[in-house]
Design a protein around this motif. Structure first.
Motif, PDB file in Angstrom:
ATOM      1  N   VAL A   1     -52.739  16.203  72.767  1.00  0.00           N
ATOM      2  CA  VAL A   1     -51.480  16.141  72.020  1.00  0.00           C
ATOM      3  C   VAL A   1     -50.903  17.548  71.882  1.00  0.00           C
ATOM      4  O   VAL A   1     -51.635  18.524  71.779  1.00  0.00           O
ATOM      5  CB  VAL A   1     -51.713  15.515  70.636  1.00  0.00           C
ATOM      6  CG1 VAL A   1     -50.440  15.552  69.792  1.00  0.00           C
ATOM      7  CG2 VAL A   1     -52.214  14.090  70.781  1.00  0.00           C
ATOM      8  N   GLY A   2     -49.565  17.631  71.863  1.00  0.00           N
ATOM      9  CA  GLY A   2     -48.910  18.894  71.588  1.00  0.00           C
ATOM     10  C   GLY A   2     -48.435  19.608  72.840  1.00  0.00           C
ATOM     11  O   GLY A   2     -48.992  19.409  73.926  1.00  0.00           O
TER      12      GLY A   2
ATOM     13  N   VAL B 224     -42.348  18.105  72.095  1.00  0.00           N
ATOM     14  CA  VAL B 224     -43.439  17.234  72.524  1.00  0.00           C
ATOM     15  C   VAL B 224     -42.974  16.281  73.627  1.00  0.00           C
ATOM     16  O   VAL B 224     -43.729  15.983  74.560  1.00  0.00           O
ATOM     17  CB  VAL B 224     -44.021  16.467  71.318  1.00  0.00           C
ATOM     18  CG1 VAL B 224     -43.009  15.521  70.692  1.00  0.00           C
ATOM     19  CG2 VAL B 224     -45.287  15.714  71.728  1.00  0.00           C
ATOM     20  N   TYR B 225     -41.715  15.815  73.536  1.00  0.00           N
ATOM     21  CA  TYR B 225     -41.199  14.948  74.595  1.00  0.00           C
ATOM     22  C   TYR B 225     -40.870  15.752  75.852  1.00  0.00           C
ATOM     23  O   TYR B 225     -41.077  15.273  76.975  1.00  0.00           O
ATOM     24  CB  TYR B 225     -39.981  14.176  74.100  1.00  0.00           C
ATOM     25  CG  TYR B 225     -40.348  12.925  73.346  1.00  0.00           C
ATOM     26  CD1 TYR B 225     -40.619  11.743  74.025  1.00  0.00           C
ATOM     27  CD2 TYR B 225     -40.450  12.918  71.969  1.00  0.00           C
ATOM     28  CE1 TYR B 225     -40.981  10.595  73.356  1.00  0.00           C
ATOM     29  CE2 TYR B 225     -40.814  11.768  71.282  1.00  0.00           C
ATOM     30  CZ  TYR B 225     -41.081  10.605  71.975  1.00  0.00           C
ATOM     31  OH  TYR B 225     -41.448   9.469  71.307  1.00  0.00           O
TER      32      TYR B 225
ATOM     33  N   GLU C 204     -47.519  18.523  54.610  1.00  0.00           N
ATOM     34  CA  GLU C 204     -48.705  17.736  54.262  1.00  0.00           C
ATOM     35  C   GLU C 204     -49.713  17.724  55.408  1.00  0.00           C
ATOM     36  O   GLU C 204     -50.928  17.818  55.178  1.00  0.00           O
ATOM     37  CB  GLU C 204     -48.305  16.312  53.884  1.00  0.00           C
ATOM     38  CG  GLU C 204     -47.581  16.226  52.550  1.00  0.00           C
ATOM     39  CD  GLU C 204     -47.578  14.825  51.966  1.00  0.00           C
ATOM     40  OE1 GLU C 204     -48.212  13.916  52.569  1.00  0.00           O
ATOM     41  OE2 GLU C 204     -46.963  14.634  50.905  1.00  0.00           O
ATOM     42  N   LEU C 205     -49.239  17.621  56.645  1.00  0.00           N
ATOM     43  CA  LEU C 205     -50.152  17.613  57.788  1.00  0.00           C
ATOM     44  C   LEU C 205     -50.907  18.933  57.905  1.00  0.00           C
ATOM     45  O   LEU C 205     -52.109  18.954  58.183  1.00  0.00           O
ATOM     46  CB  LEU C 205     -49.374  17.327  59.073  1.00  0.00           C
ATOM     47  CG  LEU C 205     -48.831  15.902  59.230  1.00  0.00           C
ATOM     48  CD1 LEU C 205     -47.858  15.829  60.406  1.00  0.00           C
ATOM     49  CD2 LEU C 205     -49.965  14.901  59.428  1.00  0.00           C
ATOM     50  N   VAL C 206     -50.202  20.031  57.703  1.00  0.00           N
ATOM     51  CA  VAL C 206     -50.856  21.335  57.763  1.00  0.00           C
ATOM     52  C   VAL C 206     -51.870  21.474  56.628  1.00  0.00           C
ATOM     53  O   VAL C 206     -52.983  21.991  56.827  1.00  0.00           O
ATOM     54  CB  VAL C 206     -49.809  22.467  57.709  1.00  0.00           C
ATOM     55  CG1 VAL C 206     -50.485  23.832  57.557  1.00  0.00           C
ATOM     56  CG2 VAL C 206     -48.946  22.440  58.968  1.00  0.00           C
TER      57      VAL C 206
ATOM     58  N   GLU D 245     -48.255  23.738  65.143  1.00  0.00           N
ATOM     59  CA  GLU D 245     -47.579  23.234  66.332  1.00  0.00           C
ATOM     60  C   GLU D 245     -47.804  21.736  66.485  1.00  0.00           C
ATOM     61  O   GLU D 245     -46.869  20.972  66.773  1.00  0.00           O
ATOM     62  CB  GLU D 245     -48.077  23.958  67.585  1.00  0.00           C
ATOM     63  CG  GLU D 245     -47.396  23.484  68.864  1.00  0.00           C
ATOM     64  CD  GLU D 245     -47.975  24.118  70.118  1.00  0.00           C
ATOM     65  OE1 GLU D 245     -47.254  24.889  70.768  1.00  0.00           O
ATOM     66  OE2 GLU D 245     -49.157  23.842  70.431  1.00  0.00           O
ATOM     67  N   ASP D 246     -49.037  21.285  66.283  1.00  0.00           N
ATOM     68  CA  ASP D 246     -49.331  19.867  66.406  1.00  0.00           C
ATOM     69  C   ASP D 246     -48.688  19.080  65.270  1.00  0.00           C
ATOM     70  O   ASP D 246     -48.250  17.934  65.462  1.00  0.00           O
ATOM     71  CB  ASP D 246     -50.844  19.635  66.421  1.00  0.00           C
ATOM     72  CG  ASP D 246     -51.497  20.138  67.704  1.00  0.00           C
ATOM     73  OD1 ASP D 246     -50.762  20.348  68.696  1.00  0.00           O
ATOM     74  OD2 ASP D 246     -52.718  20.335  67.717  1.00  0.00           O
ATOM     75  N   ALA D 247     -48.622  19.666  64.074  1.00  0.00           N
ATOM     76  CA  ALA D 247     -47.965  18.998  62.948  1.00  0.00           C
ATOM     77  C   ALA D 247     -46.487  18.777  63.250  1.00  0.00           C
ATOM     78  O   ALA D 247     -45.927  17.707  62.949  1.00  0.00           O
ATOM     79  CB  ALA D 247     -48.133  19.823  61.677  1.00  0.00           C
ATOM     80  N   GLU D 248     -45.847  19.756  63.846  1.00  0.00           N
ATOM     81  CA  GLU D 248     -44.442  19.611  64.207  1.00  0.00           C
ATOM     82  C   GLU D 248     -44.272  18.567  65.313  1.00  0.00           C
ATOM     83  O   GLU D 248     -43.274  17.821  65.327  1.00  0.00           O
ATOM     84  CB  GLU D 248     -43.881  20.955  64.635  1.00  0.00           C
ATOM     85  CG  GLU D 248     -43.755  21.936  63.478  1.00  0.00           C
ATOM     86  CD  GLU D 248     -43.329  23.321  63.917  1.00  0.00           C
ATOM     87  OE1 GLU D 248     -43.212  23.548  65.147  1.00  0.00           O
ATOM     88  OE2 GLU D 248     -43.115  24.178  63.040  1.00  0.00           O
TER      89      GLU D 248
END
Length: 280
Positions: A65-66, A105-106, A222-224, A231-234
């Motif tokens: 992912v990412g 990401v896309y 919250e993810l962080v 980067e993955d949270a975004e």
């Protein structure tokens, strides 16, 4: 179909291990490659790549992912094709390359699809909707256990798919060269928003589960705080933004196309999954 063992990258993941189960049931040889496998493989350590590729003709590729991980996967497939890989089946994402997905990401997923197509190897690309198992085998499981699904999806819907269907489609495609050159989108039979998902999970578990619609930046925070790399949270936020913007409210018929049957419904999946005790 190749007679050498099929190389499975990310063979312990939500889709990879289901592909492995199907290959074992059919008596088809395969070879796992991961950080913990006998042949160590690491997307972020290219010194592990050549030994992993050696002797492989067909590979199932579920990328990390990412944006960084997707870029590494693109580099890997280019090297693999030059070192003898003849065919790759890629797990991508539904809607890659479509309007309304102007996020890193896309862009990374689209670049990876292009890398696969331009590699010189035969290819098939499977583009699934969001996995239902995200609520039972990934970070959303903890939301279900806590009784609050806290994401930034607004009131948008997604045609959630059971990864058993993804695994069945992947296996069928891996074993049939007739799908070479095809890009196949797959989804569940209907789309549900997160309020409807929460209602289905409440009914399945017998306890209240609510959906809390976060603002996108609040979601990243919250993810962080939960330990995800920024980067993955975004990237997660941006994936949910597509749902939030109502870009996923459609059904794709790839399961019917490949398997000749309808995909499993989210409500049925939730009911059956609850019986396993995963949410108790």
């Amino acid at each position: 179909m190749t007679t050498t063992p099929i190389l499975i990258l990310s063979g312990k993941g939500k889709t990879g291990r289901r592909v492995v189960e199907q290959l074992e049931a059919r008596g088809v040889p395969y070879r796992l490659a991961s950080r913990s496998s006998a042949q160590r493989f690491d997307w972020y350590d290219d010194s592990t790549w050549s030994a992993t590729i050696a002797g492989a003709e067909t590979a199932y590729l579920a990328p990390p992912v990412g944006p960084t991980g997707l870029a590494q996967a693109g580099r890997f497939i280019k090297q693999a094709a030059t070192e003898g890989l003849r065919r790759v089946v890629l797990l991508s994402g539904r809607g890659v390359g479509s309007p309304g997905r102007d996020f890193a990401v896309y862009d990374g997923s689209l670049a990876l699809e292009h890398a696969v197509k331009d590699s010189g190897a035969d290819w098939t690309i499977i583009q699934p909707a969001w996995f239902a198992q995200g609520f039972s085998e990934d970070f959303l499981r903890y939301h279900v256990l806590a009784g609050e699904i806290r994401v930034s999806a607004g009131d948008g819907g997604e045609a959630w798919i059971d990864t058993k269907d993804v695994g069945d489609v992947m296996t069928a495609v891996l074993l049939d060269d007739a799908y070479n050159g095809a890009t196949i989108a797959i989804s569940g039979p209907r789309h549900l928003n997160l309020t409807e998902v929460a209602a289905d999970l409440s009914a399945a578990t017998g306890r209240p589960i609510n959906y809390v619609d976060l603002q996108p930046q609040e979601h990243v925070t919250e993810l962080v705080e939960q330990g995800l790399d920024p980067e993955d949270a975004e990237a997660v936020r941006d994936l949910f933004a597509v749902i939030r913007n109502h870009r996923s409210e459609y059904v794709s018929d790839g399961v019917q196309q490949v398997l000749g049957r309808a995909p499993r419904d989210f409500t049925d999946w939730a009911r059956e999954t609850a019986k396993t005790g995963i949410w108790t």
